[in-house]
Design a protein around this motif. Structure first.
Motif, PDB file in Angstrom:
ATOM      1  N   GLY A 301       0.917  -1.240   0.047  1.00 18.39           N
ATOM      2  CA  GLY A 301      -0.034   0.279  -0.002  1.00 18.39           C
ATOM      3  C   GLY A 301       0.838   1.298  -0.052  1.00 18.39           C
ATOM      4  O   GLY A 301       2.172   1.276   0.060  1.00 18.39           O
ATOM      5  N   LEU A 302       0.354   2.329  -0.299  1.00 12.08           N
ATOM      6  CA  LEU A 302       1.153   3.565  -0.170  1.00 12.08           C
ATOM      7  C   LEU A 302       0.056   4.682   0.644  1.00 12.08           C
ATOM      8  O   LEU A 302      -0.988   4.740   0.618  1.00 12.08           O
ATOM      9  N   GLU A 303       0.747   5.461   1.322  1.00 13.87           N
ATOM     10  CA  GLU A 303       0.429   6.681   1.943  1.00 13.87           C
ATOM     11  C   GLU A 303       0.791   7.836   1.442  1.00 13.87           C
ATOM     12  O   GLU A 303       2.043   8.311   1.580  1.00 13.87           O
ATOM     13  N   ILE A 304      -0.305   8.760   0.915  1.00 23.68           N
ATOM     14  CA  ILE A 304       0.183   9.882   0.036  1.00 23.68           C
ATOM     15  C   ILE A 304      -0.483  11.006   0.595  1.00 23.68           C
ATOM     16  O   ILE A 304      -1.833  10.934   0.629  1.00 23.68           O
ATOM     17  N   GLU A 305       0.141  12.151   0.795  1.00 31.53           N
ATOM     18  CA  GLU A 305      -0.313  13.346   1.262  1.00 31.53           C
ATOM     19  C   GLU A 305      -0.705  14.292   0.034  1.00 31.53           C
ATOM     20  O   GLU A 305      -0.135  14.492  -0.969  1.00 31.53           O
ATOM     21  N   VAL A 306      -2.171  14.736   0.047  1.00 33.58           N
ATOM     22  CA  VAL A 306      -2.922  15.349  -0.903  1.00 33.58           C
ATOM     23  C   VAL A 306      -3.791  16.295  -0.333  1.00 33.58           C
ATOM     24  O   VAL A 306      -4.467  16.416   0.692  1.00 33.58           O
ATOM     25  N   HIS A 307      -3.342  17.738  -0.801  1.00 38.62           N
ATOM     26  CA  HIS A 307      -4.257  19.030  -0.383  1.00 38.62           C
ATOM     27  C   HIS A 307      -4.567  19.628  -1.568  1.00 38.62           C
ATOM     28  O   HIS A 307      -3.847  19.799  -2.596  1.00 38.62           O
ATOM     29  N   CYS A 308      -5.812  20.445  -1.647  1.00 41.35           N
ATOM     30  CA  CYS A 308      -6.412  21.000  -2.676  1.00 41.35           C
ATOM     31  C   CYS A 308      -5.444  22.478  -2.808  1.00 41.35           C
ATOM     32  O   CYS A 308      -5.861  22.661  -3.994  1.00 41.35           O
ATOM     33  N   ASN A 309      -4.811  22.834  -1.957  1.00 44.38           N
ATOM     34  CA  ASN A 309      -3.921  23.957  -2.022  1.00 44.38           C
ATOM     35  C   ASN A 309      -2.909  24.037  -1.352  1.00 44.38           C
ATOM     36  O   ASN A 309      -2.773  24.495  -0.243  1.00 44.38           O
ATOM     37  N   PRO A 310      -1.971  23.045  -1.794  1.00 43.74           N
ATOM     38  CA  PRO A 310      -0.732  22.781  -0.768  1.00 43.74           C
ATOM     39  C   PRO A 310      -0.128  24.264  -0.359  1.00 43.74           C
ATOM     40  O   PRO A 310       0.650  24.114   0.705  1.00 43.74           O
ATOM     41  N   GLU A 311       0.047  25.193  -1.500  1.00 44.65           N
ATOM     42  CA  GLU A 311       0.863  26.458  -0.980  1.00 44.65           C
ATOM     43  C   GLU A 311       0.288  26.972   0.201  1.00 44.65           C
ATOM     44  O   GLU A 311       1.101  27.698   0.843  1.00 44.65           O
ATOM     45  N   LYS A 312      -0.830  26.705   0.644  1.00 44.03           N
ATOM     46  CA  LYS A 312      -1.614  27.431   1.879  1.00 44.03           C
ATOM     47  C   LYS A 312      -1.735  26.424   3.128  1.00 44.03           C
ATOM     48  O   LYS A 312      -2.210  26.875   3.911  1.00 44.03           O
ATOM     49  N   ALA A 313      -1.121  25.321   2.804  1.00 49.38           N
ATOM     50  CA  ALA A 313      -1.277  24.202   3.911  1.00 49.38           C
ATOM     51  C   ALA A 313      -0.392  24.790   4.969  1.00 49.38           C
ATOM     52  O   ALA A 313       0.450  25.362   4.939  1.00 49.38           O
ATOM     53  N   LEU A 314      -1.012  24.229   6.298  1.00 50.99           N
ATOM     54  CA  LEU A 314      -0.577  24.582   7.556  1.00 50.99           C
ATOM     55  C   LEU A 314       0.763  23.815   7.913  1.00 50.99           C
ATOM     56  O   LEU A 314       1.311  24.113   8.923  1.00 50.99           O
ATOM     57  N   SER A 315       0.915  22.694   7.339  1.00 45.80           N
ATOM     58  CA  SER A 315       1.871  21.746   7.520  1.00 45.80           C
ATOM     59  C   SER A 315       2.390  21.016   6.291  1.00 45.80           C
ATOM     60  O   SER A 315       1.540  20.885   5.427  1.00 45.80           O
TER      61      SER A 315
END
Length: 344
Positions: A301-315
């Motif tokens: 399996g894979l655990e992948i981080e995905v954010h709709c607006n990464p540039e504004k992510a808090l971490s």
């Protein structure tokens, strides 16, 4: 010590043999395979002679296990362990990890920041093919001034996303005092900083929930397996090992992904192995390449981080994929997985 029982041994003989071992103070771990039944003896077996056990009509062979981890060892449990996440939850689609047929994706933002942010990400990763939703309600951070997560409110938001999407949820547990908020969490993540927090491992061992156990930044493979042993020795067999990169002398990436850990862990242990490429490199454009490498290496399996607006992510802004990047990555991974006869 492992004891292999004869196929033709009757139930009465086996029960009597096992009872005699229990009376001597040994813990018993039974693994019933297609061809043979293996009994693992837990405890101080230094004073017991394998020849003594061979005298019993029910015993085919007996030998000592040199590895300090027992229940996590393939010698104790030859068949692969399949951990099913989300089973029995209303409206949730269960996900099997370690079945040898699929490479499930655990995807979502590094941190749960607010309700809209998480719901948007959950919808996006499900549409692209993710089987589980990840998101940090609690965040261990190097700086005490960085965003630490929403705590119980973050778990509430994860539960909302699970209800809407049907995806089982995975989030990190940092303290035994927070376990009371995890009743509706389907998979508990033990992060790299806590992989040798033995009190925490004992507590999650008392649950029956799936546990994603991450290797520490400077942890050895044996230390990872011994941490898994803590969880299993306390009654929870649903452990998934996670390679998320280790610290080396070089700094061109956040960590160094130890791909060789996958085949080695499969050799010595029956537990599923998941790769976290996001934390391994810390660089967005590298994540898809490491995903492909992980599939080729046989990751479960894979655990992948995905954010709709990464540039504004808090971490972890620099390592999170956008939904479109994740979708492109999944499309490529399906081709890689197909070569091995697996699905994503």
């Amino acid at each position: 010590m492992i004891v292999v029982l004869k196929k033709e041994s009757g139930k009465k003989n086996i029960d009597e043999f096992l009872e005699s071992l229990k009376k001597r103070g040994f813990g018993i771990h039974i693994s019933e395979g297609v061809d043979k039944t293996i009994v693992g003896l837990l405890g101080d077996t230094s004073k017991i002679d394998p020849e003594e056990l061979l005298a019993n009509d029910a015993v085919e062979s007996a030998e000592r296990v040199s590895a300090p981890y027992k229940m996590a060892s393939r010698a104790f449990h030859p068949e692969n362990t399949i951990v099913v996440v989300g089973e029995g939850q209303d409206g949730v689609t269960p996900c099997a990890i370690g079945d040898g047929k699929s490479v499930p994706l655990i995807a979502g933002p590094c941190s749960v920041e607010n309700e809209q942010q998480l719901l948007d990400a959950a919808r996006a990763v499900k549409k692209a093919g993710a089987r589980l939703l990840r998101g940090g309600a609690y965040k261990p951070r190097t700086s005490p001034y960085s965003f630490q997560g929403l705590g119980p409110e973050g778990i509430r938001i994860l539960e909302l996303a699970k209800k809407e999407t049907g995806l089982p949820i995975c989030t990190e547990l940092m303290s035994t005092s927070e376990l009371k908020y995890f009743d509706n969490v389907d998979m508990i993540q033990i992060g790299a900083r806590n992989f040798q927090n033995f009190d925490l491992l004992k507590e999650v061992g008392k649950t029956k929930k799936a546990v994603l156990l991450k290797r520490g930044l400077s942890g050895t493979i044996q230390e990872l397996l011994m941490s898994a042993e803590y969880i299993m020795a306390n009654g929870n067999p649903n452990v998934i090992l996670c390679e998320r990169g280790i610290r080396t002398y070089d700094s061109y990436t956040r960590n160094c992904l130890d791909v060789s850990a996958v085949p080695y862990l499969h050799k010595v242990s029956h537990l599923p192995v998941v790769i976290d490429p996001s934390h391994a490199c810390g660089i967005r454009w590298m994540v898809p390449v490491l995903c492909q490498t992980a599939v080729a290496a046989g990751a479960d399996g894979l655990e992948i981080e995905v954010h709709c607006n990464p540039e504004k992510a808090l971490s972890d802004a620099s390592q999170q994929l956008t939904p479109s990047q994740f979708e492109e990555t999944v499309a490529k991974l399906r081709k890689y997985a197909a070569v091995e006869g697996k699905t994503i």
